[in-house]
Enzyme design. Structure first.
Site, PDB file in Angstrom:
ATOM      1  N   LYS A  11       0.714   6.449   7.287  1.00  0.00           N
ATOM      2  CA  LYS A  11       1.414   5.833   6.151  1.00  0.00           C
ATOM      3  C   LYS A  11       2.905   6.210   6.145  1.00  0.00           C
ATOM      4  O   LYS A  11       3.327   7.132   6.870  1.00  0.00           O
ATOM      5  CB  LYS A  11       0.718   6.267   4.860  1.00  0.00           C
ATOM      6  CG  LYS A  11      -0.724   5.744   4.737  1.00  0.00           C
ATOM      7  CD  LYS A  11      -1.335   6.130   3.394  1.00  0.00           C
ATOM      8  CE  LYS A  11      -2.745   5.601   3.242  1.00  0.00           C
ATOM      9  NZ  LYS A  11      -3.325   5.926   1.908  1.00  0.00           N
ATOM     10  N   TYR A  51      -5.211  -4.122   0.877  1.00  0.00           N
ATOM     11  CA  TYR A  51      -5.865  -3.283  -0.136  1.00  0.00           C
ATOM     12  C   TYR A  51      -6.481  -4.121  -1.272  1.00  0.00           C
ATOM     13  O   TYR A  51      -6.669  -3.603  -2.374  1.00  0.00           O
ATOM     14  CB  TYR A  51      -4.861  -2.282  -0.714  1.00  0.00           C
ATOM     15  CG  TYR A  51      -4.696  -1.019   0.127  1.00  0.00           C
ATOM     16  CD1 TYR A  51      -5.766  -0.146   0.339  1.00  0.00           C
ATOM     17  CD2 TYR A  51      -3.474  -0.674   0.687  1.00  0.00           C
ATOM     18  CE1 TYR A  51      -5.619   1.011   1.088  1.00  0.00           C
ATOM     19  CE2 TYR A  51      -3.313   0.491   1.447  1.00  0.00           C
ATOM     20  CZ  TYR A  51      -4.397   1.320   1.636  1.00  0.00           C
ATOM     21  OH  TYR A  51      -4.265   2.483   2.376  1.00  0.00           O
ATOM     22  N   ASN A 114      -0.633  10.044   0.846  1.00  0.00           N
ATOM     23  CA  ASN A 114      -1.616  10.925   1.496  1.00  0.00           C
ATOM     24  C   ASN A 114      -1.743  10.732   3.010  1.00  0.00           C
ATOM     25  O   ASN A 114      -2.803  10.925   3.585  1.00  0.00           O
ATOM     26  CB  ASN A 114      -2.969  10.833   0.779  1.00  0.00           C
ATOM     27  CG  ASN A 114      -3.570   9.457   0.837  1.00  0.00           C
ATOM     28  OD1 ASN A 114      -2.995   8.543   1.416  1.00  0.00           O
ATOM     29  ND2 ASN A 114      -4.747   9.302   0.252  1.00  0.00           N
ATOM     30  N   HIS A 117      -4.539   6.316   6.440  1.00  0.00           N
ATOM     31  CA  HIS A 117      -5.668   5.473   6.020  1.00  0.00           C
ATOM     32  C   HIS A 117      -6.672   5.457   7.162  1.00  0.00           C
ATOM     33  O   HIS A 117      -6.279   5.471   8.334  1.00  0.00           O
ATOM     34  CB  HIS A 117      -5.200   4.028   5.759  1.00  0.00           C
ATOM     35  CG  HIS A 117      -6.338   3.052   5.671  1.00  0.00           C
ATOM     36  ND1 HIS A 117      -7.046   2.858   4.516  1.00  0.00           N
ATOM     37  CD2 HIS A 117      -6.930   2.269   6.630  1.00  0.00           C
ATOM     38  CE1 HIS A 117      -8.024   1.975   4.742  1.00  0.00           C
ATOM     39  NE2 HIS A 117      -7.969   1.611   6.014  1.00  0.00           N
ATOM     40  N   GLU A 128     -10.653  -4.880   9.229  1.00  0.00           N
ATOM     41  CA  GLU A 128      -9.282  -4.341   9.259  1.00  0.00           C
ATOM     42  C   GLU A 128      -8.649  -4.495  10.647  1.00  0.00           C
ATOM     43  O   GLU A 128      -7.448  -4.769  10.761  1.00  0.00           O
ATOM     44  CB  GLU A 128      -9.304  -2.882   8.812  1.00  0.00           C
ATOM     45  CG  GLU A 128      -9.672  -2.746   7.341  1.00  0.00           C
ATOM     46  CD  GLU A 128      -9.771  -1.304   6.847  1.00  0.00           C
ATOM     47  OE1 GLU A 128     -10.076  -1.118   5.657  1.00  0.00           O
ATOM     48  OE2 GLU A 128      -9.542  -0.364   7.634  1.00  0.00           O
TER      49      GLU A 128
END
Ligand code: UDP
Length: 141
Positions: A11, A51, A114, A117, A128
């Site tokens: 990320k 998302y 965080n 993913h 995905e």
């Protein structure tokens, strides 16, 4: 154990920290081989679509804003039990609860920023992977 594929996304927070190489080492040292990769600055629509499952959640707008705040590094990982193995290497969603030595414990600051993913099931991994990569971009070895 079955050979599986999964999606990993490093990320914007972790890309900004220049820890792509350290995270790749963890994959490679744990039997997860990179078979496709691209760096990309997601558009708002791409982040919203990716998302979409979270669109009713209170953190959705902030999540989309965060995921579009800078480039991400997206990779397909292949290996034994790849979906669960990647989740194990990532650690819990909230880095404060992540086990010592996991990516999130070592590189993430907060539950929203965080670091990584990872697909949560083989079924979602297939969706995905198809969202970000064409067949010709995947180099199975
Ligand atoms: N998230 C957040 N606040 C929360 C829960 C989740 O910002 O209270 C973000 C966080 O970036 C997380 C993502 O939404 O990684 C997807 O949430 P999920 O529960 O699917 O966690 P993950 O599978 O990433 O561990």
């Amino acid at each position: 154990m079955a050979i599986e594929r999964t999606i990993s996304i490093i990320k914007p927070d972790a890309v900004a920290k220049d820890v792509i190489g350290q995270i790749y080492s963890r994959f490679e040292n744990n039997g997860l081989r990179v078979i496709a990769a691209k760096m990309k600055h997601l558009s708002t629509k791409e982040a919203q679509d990716f998302y979409a499952v979270h669109k009713e959640r209170p953190f959705f707008a902030a999540l989309v804003e965060f995921m579009t705040s800078g480039p991400v590094m997206i990779q397909v990982l292949e290996g034994d039990n790849a979906v669960a193995k990647n989740r194990e290497l990532m650690g819990a969603t909230n880095p404060k609860e992540a086990a010592a030595g996991t990516i999130r414990a070592d590189f993430a600051e907060s539950i929203d920023a965080n670091a990584v993913h990872g697909s949560d099931s083989a079924e979602n991994a297939a969706i995905e992977i198809a969202y970000f990569f064409s067949q010709s971009e995947i180099c199975s070895r």
